[in-house]
Enzyme design. Structure first.
Site, PDB file in Angstrom:
ATOM      1  N   GLU A  47       0.417  -1.117   0.290  1.00  0.00           N
ATOM      2  CA  GLU A  47       0.814   0.449   0.229  1.00  0.00           C
ATOM      3  C   GLU A  47       0.754   1.054   0.318  1.00  0.00           C
ATOM      4  O   GLU A  47       0.073   2.090   0.733  1.00  0.00           O
ATOM      5  CB  GLU A  47      -0.554   0.048   0.934  1.00  0.00           C
ATOM      6  N   ASN A  53       1.932  -5.425  -2.984  1.00  0.00           N
ATOM      7  CA  ASN A  53       0.356  -5.364  -2.875  1.00  0.00           C
ATOM      8  C   ASN A  53      -0.047  -4.098  -3.161  1.00  0.00           C
ATOM      9  O   ASN A  53       0.268  -3.252  -2.072  1.00  0.00           O
ATOM     10  CB  ASN A  53       0.447  -6.122  -1.429  1.00  0.00           C
ATOM     11  N   HIS A  91     -10.689  -5.329  -1.621  1.00  0.00           N
ATOM     12  CA  HIS A  91     -11.688  -5.337  -0.622  1.00  0.00           C
ATOM     13  C   HIS A  91     -12.570  -5.099  -1.350  1.00  0.00           C
ATOM     14  O   HIS A  91     -12.570  -3.613  -1.513  1.00  0.00           O
ATOM     15  CB  HIS A  91     -10.297  -4.494   0.725  1.00  0.00           C
ATOM     16  N   GLU A 119      -6.401 -10.418  -1.074  1.00  0.00           N
ATOM     17  CA  GLU A 119      -7.133 -10.518   0.145  1.00  0.00           C
ATOM     18  C   GLU A 119      -8.224 -10.097  -0.377  1.00  0.00           C
ATOM     19  O   GLU A 119      -9.438  -9.219   0.823  1.00  0.00           O
ATOM     20  CB  GLU A 119      -6.570  -8.771   1.156  1.00  0.00           C
ATOM     21  N   ASP A 137     -12.182  -9.875  -0.392  1.00  0.00           N
ATOM     22  CA  ASP A 137     -13.388 -10.181   0.427  1.00  0.00           C
ATOM     23  C   ASP A 137     -14.571  -8.913   0.008  1.00  0.00           C
ATOM     24  O   ASP A 137     -14.224  -8.519  -0.895  1.00  0.00           O
ATOM     25  CB  ASP A 137     -12.941  -9.511   2.343  1.00  0.00           C
TER      26      ASP A 137
HETATM   27  O1  9MR Z   1      -7.045  -7.960   8.737  1.00  0.00           O
HETATM   28  C1  9MR Z   1      -5.843  -7.097   9.533  1.00  0.00           C
HETATM   29  C2  9MR Z   1      -6.036  -7.306  11.284  1.00  0.00           C
HETATM   30  O2  9MR Z   1      -6.678  -8.267  11.828  1.00  0.00           O
HETATM   31  C3  9MR Z   1      -4.774  -6.792  11.737  1.00  0.00           C
HETATM   32  O3  9MR Z   1      -4.704  -5.701  12.523  1.00  0.00           O
HETATM   33  C4  9MR Z   1      -4.655  -5.081  10.651  1.00  0.00           C
HETATM   34  C5  9MR Z   1      -3.472  -4.694  11.089  1.00  0.00           C
HETATM   35  O4  9MR Z   1      -2.159  -5.228  11.581  1.00  0.00           O
HETATM   36  O5  9MR Z   1      -4.934  -5.845   9.030  1.00  0.00           O
HETATM   37  C6  9MR Z   1      -5.624  -6.466   8.443  1.00  0.00           C
HETATM   38  O6  9MR Z   1      -5.281  -6.707   7.477  1.00  0.00           O
HETATM   39  C7  9MR Z   1      -4.361  -5.356   7.009  1.00  0.00           C
HETATM   40  C8  9MR Z   1      -3.911  -5.861   5.970  1.00  0.00           C
HETATM   41  O7  9MR Z   1      -2.436  -6.417   5.759  1.00  0.00           O
HETATM   42  C9  9MR Z   1      -3.282  -5.184   4.424  1.00  0.00           C
HETATM   43  N1  9MR Z   1      -4.212  -4.571   3.322  1.00  0.00           N
HETATM   44  C10 9MR Z   1      -5.920  -4.759   4.602  1.00  0.00           C
HETATM   45  C11 9MR Z   1      -6.141  -5.613   5.123  1.00  0.00           C
HETATM   46  C12 9MR Z   1      -6.815  -5.494   6.270  1.00  0.00           C
HETATM   47  O8  9MR Z   1      -7.032  -3.682   6.986  1.00  0.00           O
END
Ligand code: 9MR
Length: 367
Positions: free
Chosen positions: A161, A213, A249, A277, A279
């Protein structure tokens, strides 16, 4: 009737009976052998983000994961805040639980991630140092973690990101002061930090496949253009990038044309393409009174189906790194927690039962 004819008829009847019995057995065993699963149906790996808590302590979670999936991504266990909570103090226990499970059950393990502007420990956020001190902490983190997981993690999201949504520029300082959209990495290391992250990761683990990513490819526009020029630029320079992660997402109103055209453009880079990822939110408007009606369930299922079909149609087989859902049960989705709203974004419901979304995805993998 002559005895010979009688014997012949008896023999023929006997053979007929045997054949019928054989058919019955075959047909019942073939019915049993066609219990479809995502991983057996997909012509590429099927992945999910997983948590160590889920795989260690939840039988439903383990059951679905083991039956349906053959690739896993670390949900949070391999991020900077967990793996290096203090400078040069590394904590691998949560991530090790994942790689051990992956090895034991023959899953492909996807590492997520080395460098992100979020999930950083306080010591990084408050770090005071010159450019070379920043470079050193950045390089040390990537190399140390990559070496620890060498041979256990097949691939990494090296940088996550890095691009802004609004103008396709690299995140630098916060877009609005204090909004958390900025990247301390770009701020302290200059625009070429992404290339160096890939080089450091590759030097530490030359066999790992390395991905950039991000989210929002399906919007098209400046963010997608910028992502494509970033990865093609890296590739042209010989920077060791293997693939691009399209997070996806999305929500129930996502523009299907945008999804299809993004997948085609990503495939045209020649890199591996990972739907990394996935959903599908059904309550993007945060309606507190929403009911997950069967109409919404069907709409969600159709979109899951569309994504799997379009991925297969748009990405050549050799470039398909697979489809990964971000967790698989509505009980474990980040969306209701993060946005504080009701939602049902995943293929399994909160009781780990298959939803229409599951059957949509399955159909999209096989149709
Ligand atoms: O789903 C993930 C959540 O459980 C964690 O607390 C959070 C911080 O580490 O990250 C979330 O995953 C993210 C991913 O790493 C990057 N893209 C967005 C995802 C959802 O926020």
């Amino acid at each position: 009737m002559p005895a010979r004819l009688k014997n012949y008829i008896c023999f023929a009847l006997f053979c007929g009976l045997l054949l019928a019995e054989g058919c019955k057995k075959n047909s019942s065993s073939s019915t049993q052998s066609v219990v479809a699963t995502l991983k057996a149906s997909a012509p590429f790996p099927m992945g999910s983000a997983v948590t160590s808590n889920g795989i260690l302590s939840n039988y439903y979670y383990q059951g679905v994961l083991l039956t349906e999936y053959n690739s896993m991504t670390a949900d949070y266990e391999m991020k900077f805040d967990i793996t290096e909570p203090q400078q040069d103090v590394f904590n691998y226990a949560p991530g090790d639980a994942l790689v051990n499970f992956a090895a034991q059950h023959h899953f492909r393990m996807h590492g997520h991630n080395f460098i992100w502007h979020q999930a950083l420990p306080p010591w990084v956020l408050t770090f005071q140092g010159d450019t070379s001190a920043w470079e050193s902490l950045f390089k040390t983190h990537i190399e140390t973690e990559a070496i620890h997981y060498k041979g256990k993690v097949a691939s990494w999201d090296v940088v996550n990101e890095a691009i802004r949504d609004d103008n396709g520029q690299l995140r630098n300082r916060d877009a609005t002061p204090g909004d958390g959209s900025g990247s301390i990495w770009r701020q302290h290391l200059g625009p070429d930090y992404i290339a160096r992250a890939f080089v450091y990761a590759h030097e530490a683990d030359p066999n790992a496949l390395l991905f950039y990513n991000d989210y929002g490819q399906e919007w098209g526009g400046v963010k997608l253009d910028s992502m494509i020029s970033l990865v093609t630029g890296l590739k042209k320079r010989g920077i060791p990038i293997s693939g691009i992660g399209m997070q996806m997402h999305i929500d129930i109103n996502a523009d299907t044309t945008g999804i299809a055209s993004a997948l085609k453009r990503l495939a045209a880079t020649g890199l591996l393409v990972h739907v990394s990822e996935l959903d599908i939110s059904v309550n993007p408007g945060a309606d507190p009174n929403i009911v997950f009606t069967s109409a919404l369930q069907v709409k969600q299922a159709a979109l899951y189906q569309f994504i799997a079909e379009t991925y297969r149609a748009s990405v050549p087989a050799a470039q398909r790194y697979g489809i990964t859902t971000w967790e698989f049960s509505d009980a474990d989705s980040w969306i209701p927690v993060f946005f504080n709203r009701k939602d049902w974004p995943l293929p399994f419901d909160a009781a780990y039962k298959k939803k229409p979304a599951y059957y949509g995805l399955l159909r999209g993998l096989t149709n």
